[in-house]
Design an enzyme around this catalytic site. Structure first.
Site, short mmCIF file in Angstrom:
data_model
loop_
_atom_site.label_atom_id
_atom_site.label_comp_id
_atom_site.label_asym_id
_atom_site.label_seq_id
_atom_site.Cartn_x
_atom_site.Cartn_y
_atom_site.Cartn_z
N PHE A 1 1.75 -8.80 -0.21
CA PHE A 1 2.75 -8.70 0.86
C PHE A 1 2.85 -7.28 1.44
O PHE A 1 3.93 -6.82 1.77
CB PHE A 1 4.14 -9.15 0.39
CG PHE A 1 4.14 -10.28 -0.60
CD1 PHE A 1 3.36 -11.40 -0.40
CD2 PHE A 1 4.94 -10.23 -1.73
CE1 PHE A 1 3.35 -12.46 -1.31
CE2 PHE A 1 4.94 -11.28 -2.65
CZ PHE A 1 4.15 -12.39 -2.44
N HIS A 2 1.70 -6.61 1.62
CA HIS A 2 1.70 -5.23 2.12
C HIS A 2 0.88 -5.06 3.40
O HIS A 2 0.12 -4.10 3.53
CB HIS A 2 1.15 -4.27 1.05
CG HIS A 2 1.95 -4.19 -0.19
ND1 HIS A 2 1.47 -3.58 -1.35
CD2 HIS A 2 3.20 -4.61 -0.48
CE1 HIS A 2 2.39 -3.65 -2.28
NE2 HIS A 2 3.45 -4.28 -1.78
N PRO A 3 0.99 -5.94 4.39
CA PRO A 3 0.18 -5.75 5.60
C PRO A 3 0.64 -4.54 6.41
O PRO A 3 1.83 -4.32 6.61
CB PRO A 3 0.40 -7.04 6.38
CG PRO A 3 1.75 -7.52 5.94
CD PRO A 3 1.84 -7.14 4.50
#
Length: 540
Positions: free
Chosen positions: A476-478
């Site tokens: 969840f780190h775009p």
């Protein structure tokens, strides 16, 4: 389209991590009118507040946009879920709550640029005071931490014997125990700092938006999707908005429009509005306002490789949660003292390590959890187990975000292109081998760990790369899809003041501006970006 339905000094698009802080700072002057737009709903779902509630928020359409990637060649053709917050507070309302700044060299690299010119004001020494400005650190103020700010940072409230054993095992592999990952050189193994206040999730909405709710000059619209930006020539003058009731309104900005819709939403809205790659705009019949090839390019993310191990003689959340009487006790413990398993973040224990001796600084991060499950949003396994999830912090792979049509309601194509480089596949194999060495260390022997995901059958480098493709998923780190850089950089979207190249009155202030991903969790850096953006906008 209903015209003249709102004139504001500033319009902030997206009430996520960045948008909540921007709304607070920009509305501090009562003479300034600010509109905060959020396409999702309010953050009044009980499981947002309770830390373990992430299990019920991710994959839940009430709180998550429930996006998916395109089928990924690097993941053996799998398309994976791509969680993004669908409420006030954005992903800070559903994430793992980990507070992690990253490494000094990350920001010094932003400042120095990548051959196209520097980005002044973004080095570690520049951004550290910005982190500290809004920090309320549980240990008090010091040379590296702030106190009294809005963003509460505490140590994880729950410890587990199995995690302590993993920490001891990591030390036996040369990964020494540490107390603070936020000194600019994150390394070693220890319990994470988290954004909680006395056992309650402390999202950006709680930290920054709640204190500003009573301001008469701050308007907050939920269920309000920004469809397209409005322009007068090359100046952005506002945004077209559709409300949940179907009403369409035109909002005007006297000062600036600030995009804070995140690494997926920001490039999507820019492209829908005619700012982006010429070929993409032409494909979807969108009249170009300004060609910027970098819009939607440079997507980076941390791919986590989840290895799960069955254990003996250890308490884990799997078995606790399967017992109804224990669940009642956990509920009472949380209700009375805000402690116990319900107060836990998804990952309590972290570790930073080098994938090989020749790497200058840690390039692997572990998130170790006293639980196991196939993927978030699905039930826990019903036997005692823990998960050691490892991700490559500085992947070479680059992906894209691109609209699939001119319909603003259509989700974009998300193609991270995980494991698309040989170097990323090599590091993935090294990471899985390191995990096995840690788990095979004497400190864990009494718990007789048995790997069941991906499984011991994968042994060669080719096997392990294939296993990584089988089990890999987003953490969840775009970031990076509206890259910061000088105009000489053909892929840059914003300059060092976060102004969109070639467009007046429009800035971007979210994780999409990162030229390269930070070496750690990305929520705290996004908060810092918003703080700096507010200062740049206000000229202070």
């Amino acid at each position: 389209m209903r015209e003249g339905s709102g004139v504001f000094d500033y319009v902030v698009i997206g009430a996520g991590t960045a948008g909540c802080l921007l709304a607070n700072r920009l509305s501090a002057d009562p003479a300034t009118r600010v509109l905060l737009l959020e396409a999702g709903g309010n953050d009044d779902y009980i499981w947002i507040r309770i830390p373990v509630g992430y299990l019920y928020c991710i994959g839940n359409p009430r709180t998550d946009w429930c996006l998916s990637t395109e089928p990924e060649a690097g993941l053996n053709g799998r398309a994976i879920r791509y969680p993004r917050g669908r409420v006030i507070g954005g992903s800070s309302s559903i994430n793992g709550m980990i507070y992690m700044r990253g490494q000094r060299a990350d920001y010094d690299g932003w400042r120095d640029g990548d051959g196209h010119g520097p980005n002044p004001g973004w080095g570690w020494d520049d951004v550290l005071p910005i982190f500290m400005r809004h920090e309320d650190y549980f240990g008090g103020a010091g040379p590296l931490h702030g106190a009294g700010g809005e963003l509460r940072v505490e140590k994880a409230r729950v410890s587990w014997r199995i995690l302590d054993a993993f920490r001891d095992a990591a030390a036996q592999q040369g990964i020494e125990p540490v107390d603070d990952f936020n000194r600019g050189d994150n390394h070693g193994c220890g319990y994470f700092d988290v954004n909680q206040r006395r056992g309650v999730r402390w999202s950006a909405a709680r930290a920054f938006l709640d204190p500003a709710r009573g301001r008469g000059n701050l308007a907050r619209w939920t269920g309000a999707r920004a469809e397209r930006l409005r322009f007068d020539g090359r100046r952005c003058t506002g945004v077209d908005v559709v409300r949940d009731d179907g009403q369409r309104v035109a909002v005007h900005a006297r000062g600036s429009v600030v995009l804070a819709a995140g690494a997926i939403g920001t490039p999507q809205l820019l492209q829908l509005s005619g700012i982006g790659p010429q070929a993409l705009l032409r494909e979807h019949g969108i009249a170009p306002v300004h060609e910027l090839e970098g819009v939607g390019a440079n997507l980076q993310d941390h791919l986590q490789l989840r290895m799960s191990f069955r254990v003996a003689g250890a308490r884990t959340l799997n078995t606790l949660a399967s017992n109804p009487f224990v669940r009642i006790g956990m509920g009472l413990q949380y209700a009375l003292w805000r402690s116990g398993p319900l107060a836990m973040s998804p990952s309590q224990l972290g570790a930073f390590a080098r994938s090989s001796p020749g790497v200058e600084r840690p390039d692997l991060e572990y998130h170790v959890q006293p639980l196991s499950l196939e993927r978030f949003g699905e039930p826990l396994d019903r036997f005692p187990a823990f998960t050691a999830s490892v991700c490559h912090l500085r992947p070479a792979s680059r992906g894209t975000v691109a609209i699939r049509s001119s319909d603003p309601a259509a989700p974009p194509r998300i193609a991270p292109r995980y494991l698309s480089t040989e170097s990323d596949r090599r590091v993935a194999a090294l990471a899985l081998r390191l995990t096995r060495r840690i788990v095979a260390s004497p400190a864990l022997a009494r718990h007789a760990p048995q790997e069941f995901r991906p499984g011991p059958a994968f042994q060669t480098d080719e096997d392990l790369a294939r296993a990584a493709a089988d089990v890999g998923t987003t953490i969840f780190h775009p970031v990076g899809t509206a890259k910061m850089g000088p105009a000489s950089d053909p892929r840059a979207v914003v300059d060092a003041q976060l102004r969109v190249h070639g467009i007046d009155g429009l800035r971007v202030a979210d994780a999409s501006i990162m030229p390269t991903i930070t070496s750690g969790n990305t929520n705290a850096p996004t908060t810092m970006i918003a703080e700096r953006a507010a200062a740049l906008i206000l000229g202070c």
